[in-house]
Design a protein around this motif. Structure first.
Motif, short mmCIF file in Angstrom:
data_model
loop_
_atom_site.label_atom_id
_atom_site.label_comp_id
_atom_site.label_asym_id
_atom_site.label_seq_id
_atom_site.Cartn_x
_atom_site.Cartn_y
_atom_site.Cartn_z
N PRO A 21 0.83 -1.09 -0.01
CA PRO A 21 -0.01 0.05 -0.26
C PRO A 21 0.81 1.24 0.10
CG PRO A 21 -0.23 -1.06 2.15
CD PRO A 21 0.84 -1.95 1.36
N ARG A 22 0.45 2.11 -0.76
CA ARG A 22 1.32 3.46 -0.98
C ARG A 22 0.24 4.67 -0.36
NH1 ARG A 22 6.11 1.53 -1.25
NH2 ARG A 22 6.63 0.70 -3.19
N GLY A 23 -0.85 4.40 -0.18
CA GLY A 23 -1.74 5.60 0.42
C GLY A 23 -3.13 5.16 -0.15
N PHE A 24 -3.96 6.42 -0.28
CA PHE A 24 -5.53 6.53 -0.79
C PHE A 24 -5.59 7.61 -1.77
CE2 PHE A 24 -5.11 4.91 3.51
CZ PHE A 24 -5.78 3.79 3.48
N SER A 25 -6.66 7.31 -2.51
CA SER A 25 -7.06 8.44 -3.40
C SER A 25 -8.69 8.97 -2.89
CB SER A 25 -7.18 8.21 -4.88
OG SER A 25 -7.71 6.93 -4.86
N PHE A 26 -8.82 9.97 -3.00
CA PHE A 26 -10.21 10.68 -2.28
C PHE A 26 -11.28 11.48 -3.28
CE2 PHE A 26 -7.07 10.10 1.03
CZ PHE A 26 -7.83 9.40 2.06
N ASP A 27 -12.08 10.92 -3.42
CA ASP A 27 -13.26 11.75 -4.17
C ASP A 27 -13.94 12.68 -3.05
OD1 ASP A 27 -15.17 13.02 -5.60
OD2 ASP A 27 -15.84 10.76 -6.47
N CYS A 28 -13.59 13.77 -2.81
CA CYS A 28 -14.34 14.69 -1.68
C CYS A 28 -14.08 16.08 -1.72
CB CYS A 28 -14.07 14.39 -0.15
SG CYS A 28 -12.05 14.43 0.16
N LYS A 88 -8.66 18.03 5.88
CA LYS A 88 -8.64 17.40 7.11
C LYS A 88 -7.94 15.83 7.08
CE LYS A 88 -12.30 15.56 10.28
NZ LYS A 88 -13.80 15.60 10.49
N ILE A 89 -8.34 15.01 5.92
CA ILE A 89 -7.75 13.92 5.79
C ILE A 89 -6.03 14.03 5.80
CG2 ILE A 89 -7.45 11.86 4.25
CD1 ILE A 89 -10.47 12.52 3.53
N GLN A 90 -5.74 15.02 4.94
CA GLN A 90 -4.26 14.96 4.88
C GLN A 90 -3.47 15.40 6.04
OE1 GLN A 90 -3.96 17.76 1.45
NE2 GLN A 90 -3.77 16.05 0.24
N SER A 91 -4.14 16.23 7.11
CA SER A 91 -3.71 16.23 8.26
C SER A 91 -3.42 14.84 9.22
CB SER A 91 -4.62 17.13 9.12
OG SER A 91 -5.76 16.44 9.70
N TRP A 92 -4.00 13.84 8.88
CA TRP A 92 -3.98 12.44 9.21
C TRP A 92 -2.39 11.97 8.95
CZ3 TRP A 92 -9.41 10.68 8.19
CH2 TRP A 92 -10.21 11.40 9.05
N LEU A 109 -15.73 9.44 -0.56
CA LEU A 109 -15.16 8.15 -1.38
C LEU A 109 -13.75 8.11 -1.49
CD1 LEU A 109 -17.79 8.29 -4.34
CD2 LEU A 109 -18.13 7.21 -2.07
N ALA A 110 -13.22 6.81 -1.27
CA ALA A 110 -12.02 6.72 -1.48
C ALA A 110 -11.49 5.39 -1.89
CB ALA A 110 -11.24 6.71 0.08
N GLY A 111 -10.39 5.26 -2.42
CA GLY A 111 -9.81 4.03 -2.91
C GLY A 111 -8.31 3.67 -2.25
N LEU A 112 -8.11 2.46 -1.84
CA LEU A 112 -6.94 2.18 -1.49
C LEU A 112 -5.85 2.12 -2.61
CD1 LEU A 112 -4.96 0.93 0.56
CD2 LEU A 112 -5.36 -1.40 -0.30
N ARG A 113 -4.65 2.58 -2.60
CA ARG A 113 -3.71 3.01 -3.58
C ARG A 113 -2.43 2.13 -3.26
NH1 ARG A 113 -7.01 2.80 -6.15
NH2 ARG A 113 -8.29 4.48 -7.06
N HIS A 126 2.17 7.42 2.16
CA HIS A 126 2.35 8.81 2.12
C HIS A 126 1.46 9.39 1.15
CE1 HIS A 126 6.17 8.75 4.17
NE2 HIS A 126 6.59 7.76 3.67
N TYR A 127 0.75 8.54 0.09
CA TYR A 127 -0.22 9.17 -1.03
C TYR A 127 -1.51 9.50 -0.30
CZ TYR A 127 -2.03 9.57 -5.45
OH TYR A 127 -2.73 9.98 -6.65
N PHE A 128 -2.10 10.63 -0.42
CA PHE A 128 -3.14 11.21 0.10
C PHE A 128 -3.53 12.21 -0.70
CE2 PHE A 128 -1.99 8.83 3.85
CZ PHE A 128 -3.13 8.92 4.54
N GLU A 129 -4.34 11.68 -2.20
CA GLU A 129 -4.44 12.88 -2.91
C GLU A 129 -5.73 12.56 -3.46
OE1 GLU A 129 -2.45 15.03 -3.86
OE2 GLU A 129 -0.31 14.10 -2.98
N GLU A 130 -6.37 13.48 -4.20
CA GLU A 130 -7.64 13.52 -4.93
C GLU A 130 -7.56 12.68 -6.06
OE1 GLU A 130 -10.86 16.77 -7.12
OE2 GLU A 130 -8.81 17.41 -6.54
N GLY A 131 -8.58 11.86 -6.10
CA GLY A 131 -8.63 11.00 -7.26
C GLY A 131 -9.83 9.86 -7.29
#
Length: 467
Positions: free
Chosen positions: A359-366, A373-377, A408-412, A387-392
């Motif tokens: 796992p490298r992180g997550f992509s978010f639809d929000c 807020k999520i990136q603060s985590w 919505l989010a996806g494991l990346r 490390h990957y917390f990006e829109e997508g």
């Protein structure tokens, strides 16, 4: 003086909360890596059941098995959600060759695309022409296409680091190529496999005919990347060769299947629902370990890991194992339809459908505010190299839930090797690394824990402090 005391108090509270969160993430990762169930569950799905094509016996065995495993976890609720799914069957193994002169043939590796019609009983033999994209077929016109097999040879774009972007850039060739070629009188299509590696594995996947009547539908197959290169090279030297292929696939009547759902009811906000899921069906060439057995067992383990880590969620956490993502998305659509009908409030949905790699992180639809807020985590995930917390993009099965109120989010995971196995015969259990799979399950559980604890609200109240 009051200002100083309040600042110190707030700072101490934040530090304590952050320390608690770090401790809980540590518990989650430790439990997954030392006592996880995801790999054991995947072993059974892959090696005892196998490929789980929608509507097949194996798909139904997978429904039974995962429900039984949910029942063992002592969840608050476990149930099956009925859904009608398509049933396409492959039939006898495909066979193909090209003929450079009478009697001189070279066998190539192909597989029927999901949803394709069969060739005539004795196979199909015709002249073959090459195009770089299905959009080039129109330019050739009926005069050059009629009566021929069209070879659509569009490689995935190798310089794109995001391999899913490369896949998305040419998946339309597979899906729409046959329908487009049929408009101009082609008798069949051969499509280059969507794979960044050169190998001998043809990769299947869904295709469609749109509103083309049954009488005008033509067979379509994928060819391995090695054989696509070979065929293209031969055509460059001699554009007057024949291609033969035989496939015996068939579309049958829809059958009833199920989404499998397990739930931990929220202790404070039971009507706010958080979903985590993957799709239970797979293609039939391999055993579907990466696509998407990995996402299924990781989602199951999220519920178990929360319980094993002593975390009682405030909101309802629901693991959904969707049926029929590969060739219809019926499970995802049905789940969203029932949720809307029942007026359920879904606040967050996380999908794992990108393989069981590191796992490298997550992509978010929000919204931007929620993403901030999520990136603060992120510091909480840094010890685990996430490390990957990006829109997508999030995921196909949770997509139908999208509205203005849900995140919505996806494991990346690392995606560089994913398409070596995607929809192919080498998508098998031996290609899944136990530790990578368990890291993914832990990462998902950690994100669910934080989303449940802090919610999806982004409006903060400003309190004016006075002397």
């Amino acid at each position: 003086m009051k200002h100083i005391l309040i600042v110190v108090f707030l700072f101490t509270t934040v530090q304590f909360s952050a320390q608690t969160d770090a401790d809980n993430l540590k518990k989650i990762f430790t439990n997954s890596l030392t006592d996880g169930m995801s790999y054991q569950w995947l072993d059974h799905l892959s090696n005892q059941i196998g490929g789980r094509l929608s509507g097949s016996l194996n798909a139904e065995l997978a429904v039974q098995y995962t429900k039984e495993e949910f029942d063992k976890l002592g969840l608050d609720k476990v149930w099956l959600q009925p859904v009608m799914v398509p049933r396409w069957v492959r039939g006898a193994p495909e066979f193909a060759y090209f003929e450079t002169s009478p009697g001189v043939t070279t066998n190539v590796n192909i597989c029927a695309l999901g949803g394709s019609v069969a060739t005539p009983a004795g196979g199909l033999k015709a002249k073959i022409i090459e195009v770089g994209s299905y959009t080039e077929i129109e330019a050739l016109g009926t005069d050059k296409v009629k009566g021929k097999i069209v070879f659509i040879n569009r490689p995935m774009q190798a310089d794109l680091i995001n391999t899913f972007e490369a896949y998305g850039g040419c998946s339309v060739e597979r899906y729409a190529g046959a329908a487009e070629a049929a408009k101009y009188g082609a008798v069949g299509t051969i499509v280059r496999s969507l794979n960044l590696r050169l190998d001998d594995f043809p990769h299947t996947g869904s295709m469609g005919y749109g509103d083309l009547p049954n009488s005008k539908r033509i067979p379509s197959a994928a060819i391995s990347t090695n054989d696509a290169e070979l065929l293209s090279g031969i055509l460059a030297l001699n554009d007057n060769i024949n291609f033969f292929f035989s496939q015996n696939c068939k579309q049958l009547e829809d059958v009833q299947s199920y989404n499998v759902i397990g739930e931990i009811t929220g202790s404070e906000f039971p009507n706010e629902i958080i979903v985590v899921g993957g799709h239970l069906d797979s293609w039939d060439l391999g055993d579907g370990s990466h696509d998407d057995g990995a996402g299924v067992v990781q989602s199951m383990d999220v519920l178990r890991l929360l319980k094993a880590s002593g975390i009682r969620p405030k909101r309802t956490i629901r693991a959904v194992l969707f049926m029929n993502e590969e060739n219809g998305l019926r499970g995802g659509k049905k789940y969203a339809q029932v949720a809307k009908s029942n007026k359920e409030k879904h606040v967050f949905a996380l999908e794992s459908d990108s393989g069981g790699f590191t796992p490298r992180g997550f992509s978010f639809d929000c919204s931007e505010a929620m993403l901030a807020k999520i990136q603060s985590w992120r510091p909480l995930f840094k010890p685990y190299l996430i490390h990957y917390f990006e829109e997508g993009y999030s995921g196909a099965d949770i997509g139908p839930l999208k509205d203005d109120n849900i995140v919505l989010a996806g494991l990346r995971p690392d995606s560089q090797r994913y398409f070596d196995h995607h929809h192919a015969a080498n998508d098998t259990f031996e290609h899944v690394n136990k530790r990578e799979l368990e890291l993914g399950a832990a990462s998902m559980t950690a994100l669910i824990y934080l989303m449940d604890k802090y919610g999806t609200e982004t409006i903060s109240k400003n309190v004016e402090l006075k002397n």
